[in-house]
Design a protein around this motif. Sequence first.
Motif, PDB file in Angstrom:
ATOM      1  N   GLU A  63       0.814  -1.219   0.000  1.00 40.83           N
ATOM      2  CA  GLU A  63       0.000   0.000   0.000  1.00 40.83           C
ATOM      3  C   GLU A  63       0.848   1.269   0.000  1.00 40.83           C
ATOM      4  OE1 GLU A  63      -3.110  -0.049   2.863  1.00 40.83           O
ATOM      5  OE2 GLU A  63      -3.762  -2.076   2.316  1.00 40.83           O
ATOM      6  N   LEU A  65       3.381   2.272   1.929  1.00 42.27           N
ATOM      7  CA  LEU A  65       3.614   2.872   3.240  1.00 42.27           C
ATOM      8  C   LEU A  65       5.009   2.521   3.764  1.00 42.27           C
ATOM      9  CD1 LEU A  65       0.104   2.021   4.754  1.00 42.27           C
ATOM     10  CD2 LEU A  65       0.908   4.288   4.062  1.00 42.27           C
ATOM     11  N   GLN A 129      -1.539   8.766  10.997  1.00 42.94           N
ATOM     12  CA  GLN A 129      -1.967  10.020  10.392  1.00 42.94           C
ATOM     13  C   GLN A 129      -2.099   9.890   8.875  1.00 42.94           C
ATOM     14  OE1 GLN A 129       1.022  12.704  11.952  1.00 42.94           O
ATOM     15  NE2 GLN A 129      -0.302  13.362  13.635  1.00 42.94           N
ATOM     16  N   GLU A 130      -1.219   9.096   8.270  1.00 45.29           N
ATOM     17  CA  GLU A 130      -1.303   8.894   6.823  1.00 45.29           C
ATOM     18  C   GLU A 130      -2.548   8.098   6.449  1.00 45.29           C
ATOM     19  OE1 GLU A 130      -0.364   8.842   2.752  1.00 45.29           O
ATOM     20  OE2 GLU A 130       0.238  10.138   4.411  1.00 45.29           O
ATOM     21  N   LEU A 131      -2.863   7.085   7.239  1.00 47.88           N
ATOM     22  CA  LEU A 131      -4.070   6.305   6.966  1.00 47.88           C
ATOM     23  C   LEU A 131      -5.322   7.162   7.156  1.00 47.88           C
ATOM     24  CD1 LEU A 131      -3.102   2.910   8.637  1.00 47.88           C
ATOM     25  CD2 LEU A 131      -3.347   3.368   6.195  1.00 47.88           C
ATOM     26  N   TRP A 132      -5.307   8.038   8.148  1.00 50.23           N
ATOM     27  CA  TRP A 132      -6.453   8.933   8.344  1.00 50.23           C
ATOM     28  C   TRP A 132      -6.544   9.944   7.198  1.00 50.23           C
ATOM     29  CZ3 TRP A 132     -10.696   8.862  11.110  1.00 50.23           C
ATOM     30  CH2 TRP A 132     -11.442  10.040  11.281  1.00 50.23           C
ATOM     31  N   ARG A 133      -5.392  10.400   6.708  1.00 44.09           N
ATOM     32  CA  ARG A 133      -5.392  11.337   5.584  1.00 44.09           C
ATOM     33  C   ARG A 133      -6.023  10.706   4.354  1.00 44.09           C
ATOM     34  NH1 ARG A 133      -2.717  12.492   1.174  1.00 44.09           N
ATOM     35  NH2 ARG A 133      -1.340  10.673   1.411  1.00 44.09           N
ATOM     36  N   ARG A 134      -5.852   9.410   4.213  1.00 47.67           N
ATOM     37  CA  ARG A 134      -6.426   8.712   3.057  1.00 47.67           C
ATOM     38  C   ARG A 134      -7.905   8.393   3.251  1.00 47.67           C
ATOM     39  NH1 ARG A 134      -1.840   4.170   1.403  1.00 47.67           N
ATOM     40  NH2 ARG A 134      -0.048   5.600   1.254  1.00 47.67           N
ATOM     41  N   THR A 135      -8.447   8.655   4.433  1.00 53.50           N
ATOM     42  CA  THR A 135      -9.852   8.369   4.713  1.00 53.50           C
ATOM     43  C   THR A 135     -10.725   9.507   4.219  1.00 53.50           C
ATOM     44  OG1 THR A 135      -9.240   7.120   6.698  1.00 53.50           O
ATOM     45  CG2 THR A 135     -11.530   7.864   6.531  1.00 53.50           C
ATOM     46  N   PRO A 136     -11.653   9.267   3.308  1.00 46.99           N
ATOM     47  CA  PRO A 136     -12.544  10.336   2.841  1.00 46.99           C
ATOM     48  C   PRO A 136     -13.330  10.913   4.020  1.00 46.99           C
ATOM     49  CG  PRO A 136     -12.709   8.396   1.428  1.00 46.99           C
ATOM     50  CD  PRO A 136     -11.902   7.984   2.622  1.00 46.99           C
ATOM     51  N   TYR A 154     -13.920  14.833  11.838  1.00 49.46           N
ATOM     52  CA  TYR A 154     -14.303  14.207  10.574  1.00 49.46           C
ATOM     53  C   TYR A 154     -15.773  14.478  10.276  1.00 49.46           C
ATOM     54  CZ  TYR A 154     -16.275  10.556  13.604  1.00 49.46           C
ATOM     55  OH  TYR A 154     -16.986   9.874  14.561  1.00 49.46           O
ATOM     56  N   ASP A 167      -9.235  -0.730   9.245  1.00 48.70           N
ATOM     57  CA  ASP A 167      -8.025  -0.473   8.463  1.00 48.70           C
ATOM     58  C   ASP A 167      -6.769  -0.567   9.318  1.00 48.70           C
ATOM     59  OD1 ASP A 167      -9.454  -0.122   6.161  1.00 48.70           O
ATOM     60  OD2 ASP A 167      -9.543   2.072   6.319  1.00 48.70           O
TER      61      ASP A 167
END
Length: 826
Positions: A63, A65, A129-136, A154, A167
């Motif tokens: 992915e 990362l 933080q990167e995974l949250w950034r990718r969350t719409p 959010y 995730d």
Amino acid sequence: MPASGLTPAERATAETRDADGPDRRAKEHSTCAHCGLPLPAGRPFGAFCCNGCRAVHRILHDEGLGRFYELGGADGQPIGAVPDGAAVARASHDWIAELEEQGRVGDGLVRCAVDVQGIHCAACVWLLQELWRRTPGGLRFDLNPALGRAEVVYDPRQASLEHFAGDIGRLGYRLGPPDRTDERGERGLVIRLGVCVALALNAMMFAFAGYFGLETGALHELFEWLAFGFATVVVLVGGPVFFRAALYGLRRRVLHLDLPISLGIALAYGASAFGFLTGTAAPYFDTVTIFVALMLIGRHAQRSAVRRNRAYLLAHDGGEHIRARRVRDGVVDRVPVRDLQVGDELLLAPGDLVPADVILLGSAAPFSLDWIHGESRPREFQPGERVPAGAFLGARRSARATVVRDAAASGLLRLLATPAPRDDDLRGRARFWSLVNRVYVLLVLAIAGVAGVAWALVDPVRAVSVTTAILVVTCPCALGLATPLAFDLTVAGLRRIGVFVRNPDLLEKVRHVRKIVFDKTGTLTWGGVEVRPLRDVPDGEVDALYTLAASSNHPVSAAVAASLRERSPRLIDGLSTVERIGAGVEAEHGGSVLRLGSQGFALGDRGEGGAGAGVCVFTRDGRPEAVFEVVEDYRSGADLEIRALAAQGYELHLLSGDRPDRVTKAAAELGFAPGQAQGGLEPDQKAEIVRRLDAADTLMVGDGLNDAPAFEAAFCAGTPALDRPVMPARADFFYTGVGTGAVSRVLSAGHRFHRVVAANLWLAGLYNALAIGLAAAGRMTPILCAVLMPLSSLVLVGYTALVLRDRSLQEQRDELGTGAPREAPA
């Protein structure tokens, strides 16, 4: 930098890129490609220390990362079992709805705080933080890694905390509601520390004026009164931290380090105040204030070390957020399990926890009794049969049931409840510190009394000043700093290899351990099974076998499916399978009958699943196509650690809820002495055995909810179960990853910690002998005391840091790889 010259990120990328990466790279590297820990003996997972590290490494690479490793993720914690993101996503998240309701802000957004389990480095912060950034719809994710808490903002119309939990669950992290139980106490200690440090520095400033010549006049008198006032406030603000702890121990007839600290504060302040107010002795207010401030610094460091370990896990709420689907008049409502009543009808979804004793309705269904007996193998329950609280529905379809005993009466809430602190936690350190404290108190008072009487006969004017000097210079300042530092360094060393201390008394308690009781499934094993091919699967049957295995919830089927992944199998569309609980799974394909299961079932005897125990067979029309040996999935190095502990003289026991024959076989394979293993035990039976064994010297190591009563019966306890409720909360320590050598490391650390503390006592004794000699001879002055006390503290702190410095990777590898404890029971 590794010897090969590759960075962890480069090595991780090459690991996945090479077709034979894990196997070939394992020959070139001695540390895990994901977490950086030493590889276990035999390297069963290739270039990784466990299956979890291998799975997470693959996800991060696939992915994009990989920056996780560039930020230091390779120096993190081992994963252990493969994280099940789907299971996390299916878990109860009823607390999210309440949190969202409370956190509504403008424009339909939600702002709330959540606790995150598993944070251990800056790379974790970046990854989350990167995974949250990718969350719409995810707008902000402010993470405090020290507390394991994130503030998120959010849009709930786009983003879902439940989906985000799934995730990050694939990577070993978990979300939970914020725990605020200890915030007030911690905030209070920090405030006390800040006040005392500020006042102590000002008191020292006033004292320096006198040391450098300001010995008379109105300004000198003002400074002395200010120092007196500051010292009084410091004792009133900082002293209760130690006074309360000392009184708590005395009420339970337990003496520990807080007693001499409390006496030191009280006697030093009292003598100084008396001498100052009567004008008979020079005051030592600067020494008193600095002493209290330093003791608070040591206490804060000790609590912080334990708090960091506790913050690694989500808080346990005793079942407060568990909900059940109650059916009334055709309407399904989610209600707290505490509100369930006898006669309520429940709708159980696949994977749901049975919150109370129920009677199954409708059709038969499989349930896992993992929490109850520690075994994940499902058992089929028939309609009308009672299903115990704590079971999990293992079917792929929902089921209905009627409550026959509510949650409280069923005992589930009792098992989920976090136990109150026991007096054992104090008695664990009482044996050693009781002797030290008695000697300290008696000697200090006796020497001060004798010196005071002697000087009263020689020079009554100086009697008070001499007595005051003795009481001040004997304050246990060095021990109050060096002991917390030794604790912090020891706990930090354990944390670096995935062992987390939760109870500050553990390091003292493990010195007295003589008996160690192990659970089997999930503790010495991974909780499942392994299969080894006795007859290889033909290429043309791989897809059919994989489809059968992947369609079943049984642990053996899961092991078969896992063994086929390297052959890139594909699910056969439209293949309808039927699972026969306790026997196997079957399907029709191309006019043939496929079966996977026990030997009797697979060869055509549909009714018997017990023939050929320990063997799993795949057949087509009754003709064997593949045969697998089913074996326990032991943690790497578990046998080495058991044998090493036995060789060191520990009395080892194996207690399990699994079948007695399986337990006996596992005991023989792992190295337990004959007769020291028992199987088929209920939770209360296991606890009773531990209670009979324990003489304040038993360590219990388990992972299932069925081990909770035994944890309470044991002197101390540890667990590898980070995903089970209450277990870490009941344990004195928990550990992650493979777990090889974890118990040995804790035992070794306890002995090492005690050696350092004992050496510090001898050094402190030498200092006190010198200081008391000077004071008794009438040669101690406030400025000399202000030099000697910090100097003694620096010596002890320096010695502690030197002895407990980080050991080399090779030393850790030797200990982890062999499982050998560094200390034997005395």
